[in-house]
Design an enzyme around this catalytic site. Structure first.
Site, PDB file in Angstrom:
ATOM      1  N   HIS A 153       0.845  -1.206   0.000  1.00  8.53           N
ATOM      2  CA  HIS A 153       0.000   0.000   0.000  1.00  8.53           C
ATOM      3  C   HIS A 153       0.875   1.248   0.000  1.00  8.53           C
ATOM      4  O   HIS A 153       2.072   1.174   0.249  1.00  8.53           O
ATOM      5  CB  HIS A 153      -0.935   0.020   1.219  1.00  8.53           C
ATOM      6  CG  HIS A 153      -2.115  -0.894   1.072  1.00  8.53           C
ATOM      7  ND1 HIS A 153      -2.063  -2.224   1.450  1.00  8.53           N
ATOM      8  CD2 HIS A 153      -3.359  -0.700   0.577  1.00  8.53           C
ATOM      9  CE1 HIS A 153      -3.238  -2.789   1.192  1.00  8.53           C
ATOM     10  NE2 HIS A 153      -4.041  -1.891   0.661  1.00  8.53           N
ATOM     11  N   LYS A 157      -0.651   4.995   4.458  1.00  7.33           N
ATOM     12  CA  LYS A 157      -1.539   4.058   5.176  1.00  7.33           C
ATOM     13  C   LYS A 157      -1.023   3.841   6.591  1.00  7.33           C
ATOM     14  O   LYS A 157       0.144   3.518   6.801  1.00  7.33           O
ATOM     15  CB  LYS A 157      -1.621   2.726   4.429  1.00  7.33           C
ATOM     16  CG  LYS A 157      -2.619   1.757   5.070  1.00  7.33           C
ATOM     17  CD  LYS A 157      -2.966   0.603   4.147  1.00  7.33           C
ATOM     18  CE  LYS A 157      -3.908  -0.390   4.805  1.00  7.33           C
ATOM     19  NZ  LYS A 157      -5.198   0.201   5.162  1.00  7.33           N
TER      20      LYS A 157
HETATM   21  P1  NAD Z   1      -7.536   9.514   4.707  1.00 12.23           P
HETATM   22  O1  NAD Z   1      -6.534   9.698   5.796  1.00 12.23           O
HETATM   23  O2  NAD Z   1      -7.280  10.128   3.374  1.00 12.23           O
HETATM   24  O3  NAD Z   1      -8.968  10.038   5.188  1.00 12.23           O
HETATM   25  C1  NAD Z   1      -9.476   9.844   6.472  1.00 12.23           C
HETATM   26  C2  NAD Z   1     -10.433  10.993   6.768  1.00 12.23           C
HETATM   27  O4  NAD Z   1     -11.070  10.717   8.017  1.00 12.23           O
HETATM   28  C3  NAD Z   1      -9.721  12.347   6.887  1.00 12.23           C
HETATM   29  O5  NAD Z   1     -10.429  13.348   6.184  1.00 12.23           O
HETATM   30  C4  NAD Z   1      -9.742  12.601   8.390  1.00 12.23           C
HETATM   31  O6  NAD Z   1      -9.750  13.985   8.714  1.00 12.23           O
HETATM   32  C5  NAD Z   1     -11.043  11.925   8.778  1.00 12.23           C
HETATM   33  N1  NAD Z   1     -11.115  11.619  10.209  1.00 12.23           N
HETATM   34  C6  NAD Z   1     -10.115  11.298  11.048  1.00 12.23           C
HETATM   35  N2  NAD Z   1     -10.588  11.117  12.296  1.00 12.23           N
HETATM   36  C7  NAD Z   1     -11.922  11.337  12.233  1.00 12.23           C
HETATM   37  C8  NAD Z   1     -12.966  11.327  13.187  1.00 12.23           C
HETATM   38  N3  NAD Z   1     -12.715  11.028  14.465  1.00 12.23           N
HETATM   39  N4  NAD Z   1     -14.236  11.605  12.777  1.00 12.23           N
HETATM   40  C9  NAD Z   1     -14.498  11.910  11.487  1.00 12.23           C
HETATM   41  N5  NAD Z   1     -13.531  11.953  10.538  1.00 12.23           N
HETATM   42  C10 NAD Z   1     -12.275  11.661  10.906  1.00 12.23           C
HETATM   43  O7  NAD Z   1      -7.726   7.932   4.583  1.00 12.23           O
HETATM   44  P2  NAD Z   1      -8.370   7.108   3.371  1.00 12.23           P
HETATM   45  O8  NAD Z   1      -7.284   6.638   2.446  1.00 12.23           O
HETATM   46  O9  NAD Z   1      -9.523   7.861   2.823  1.00 12.23           O
HETATM   47  O10 NAD Z   1      -8.880   5.815   4.135  1.00 12.23           O
HETATM   48  C11 NAD Z   1      -9.867   5.903   5.155  1.00 12.23           C
HETATM   49  C12 NAD Z   1     -10.136   4.535   5.743  1.00 12.23           C
HETATM   50  O11 NAD Z   1     -10.712   3.693   4.753  1.00 12.23           O
HETATM   51  C13 NAD Z   1      -8.866   3.800   6.231  1.00 12.23           C
HETATM   52  O12 NAD Z   1      -9.190   3.100   7.408  1.00 12.23           O
HETATM   53  C14 NAD Z   1      -8.584   2.820   5.095  1.00 12.23           C
HETATM   54  O13 NAD Z   1      -7.847   1.695   5.512  1.00 12.23           O
HETATM   55  C15 NAD Z   1     -10.002   2.458   4.740  1.00 12.23           C
HETATM   56  N6  NAD Z   1     -10.168   1.835   3.426  1.00 12.23           N
HETATM   57  C16 NAD Z   1     -11.087   0.843   3.355  1.00 12.23           C
HETATM   58  C17 NAD Z   1     -11.364   0.251   2.146  1.00 12.23           C
HETATM   59  C18 NAD Z   1     -12.445  -0.788   2.066  1.00 12.23           C
HETATM   60  O14 NAD Z   1     -12.768  -1.243   0.954  1.00 12.23           O
HETATM   61  N7  NAD Z   1     -13.042  -1.173   3.193  1.00 12.23           N
HETATM   62  C19 NAD Z   1     -10.679   0.659   0.992  1.00 12.23           C
HETATM   63  C20 NAD Z   1      -9.745   1.690   1.101  1.00 12.23           C
HETATM   64  C21 NAD Z   1      -9.511   2.292   2.332  1.00 12.23           C
END
Ligand code: NAD
Length: 264
Positions: A153, A157
């Site tokens: 990744h 991450k």
């Molecule tokens: P990112 O860091 O770009 O975005 C995370 C967002 O969440 C940010 O805008 C941050 O400010 C916000 N955030 C942080 N704490 C928060 C809170 N307490 N309340 C509300 N918002 C909050 O990350 P990303 O790449 O967008 O990934 C987000 C999540 O999705 C990660 O856990 C990642 O592993 C997961 N993910 C899951 C899948 C899936 O298919 N399930 C696929 C990709 C990513």
């Protein structure tokens, strides 16, 4: 009638794509774009956050009233607040955030007694096909095949190994009757790092802007079988999550899987 959608983590990489792709789906109406209170874009229109046309919904740290379904792609820190909101307001929950601890996973499971829930470490079609087959392949190949999982990744991450890599290992352990905790060996280092039979090696690469690559290696003396999945774009997960949200809205309380959504 449109399904009223709330996105949590709306300003993040996944959140922005959720806002964009949700705006292209007729049956979905974005009514809430939630992020952490100290996010620099707080108060801006969700469309500006996602670099598309205005959506008439501002980025806020509060949850809106009257939602049908919520998609959370944020960080584990906010998971309990999301779950409490969904339970109290009878909002269906699609939890995509990975890296939840055991207590948070238990909260998600408990919530499914009162609301419909999908908790998926990977919402894409391809990876869900892998979840369905990796255990069967392990069972067919038999015990003499060493199993190792390598996931790759991007450098941003936070959690490791990836939720998807853990789900692959979990699917294998379930099918061949092994304990996940006892089987996993994370990385390998040192003078006495000889592979032990029955273990599953787990390796996490973090580099550049790799969206997501997973390999399951089954190897014995004389041959190697590899099953591999590469995500080219986050949109594959986003489309899956939106499809899951539409499918879940209005379902009875319970824990549902992406495999059910996708009919796999
Ligand atoms: P990112 O860091 O770009 O975005 C995370 C967002 O969440 C940010 O805008 C941050 O400010 C916000 N955030 C942080 N704490 C928060 C809170 N307490 N309340 C509300 N918002 C909050 O990350 P990303 O790449 O967008 O990934 C987000 C999540 O999705 C990660 O856990 C990642 O592993 C997961 N993910 C899951 C899948 C899936 O298919 N399930 C696929 C990709 C990513």
């Amino acid at each position: 009638m449109s399904v009223k959608l709330v996105i949590v983590g709306a300003a993040g990489r996944m959140g922005q794509r959720l806002i964009t792709l949700a705006s292209e789906i007729e049956g979905l109406q974005l009514i809430g774009a939630v992020d952490r209170a100290d996010h620099p874009q707080m108060g801006q229109d969700a469309g500006a956050v996602a670099r598309i046309d205005p959506q008439g919904v501002n980025l806020t740290s509060d949850f809106p009233q009257d939602a049908d379904v919520l998609i959370d792609f944020s960080l584990p820190e906010g998971a309990s607040r999301t779950i409490d909101y969904c339970k109290s307001n009878k909002v269906a929950l699609v939890m995509g955030t990975t890296g939840l601890n055991e207590a948070q996973k238990a909260e998600v499971t408990a919530a499914s007694q009162t609301i419909p829930v999908i908790y998926g470490t990977n919402m894409g079609v391809g990876m869900n096909v892998l979840f369905a087959v990796v255990g069967k392949v392990a069972a067919m190949l038999g015990e003499d095949y060493d199993i190792e999982i390598i996931e790759q990744h991007h450098r941003f991450k936070k959690d490791a190994p990836s939720g998807s890599a853990l789900s692959l290992a979990e699917s294998i352990c379930e099918e061949i009757g092994r304990s996940l905790d006892e089987s996993l060996v994370h990385g390998r280092e040192g003078k006495d790092a000889l592979r032990q039979p029955g273990t599953i090696g787990m390796h996490a690469v973090r580099a550049g802007d790799i969206v997501g690559k997973h390999q399951v290696i089954y190897s014995t003396l004389g041959e190697t079988v590899t099953i591999s999945h590469t995500a080219h774009s986050r949109d594959v997960f986003v489309r899956g999550a939106l499809r899951g949200a539409q499918w879940l809205a209005g379902k009875p309380a319970g824990m549902y899987s992406m495999r059910q959504v996708l009919g796999l």
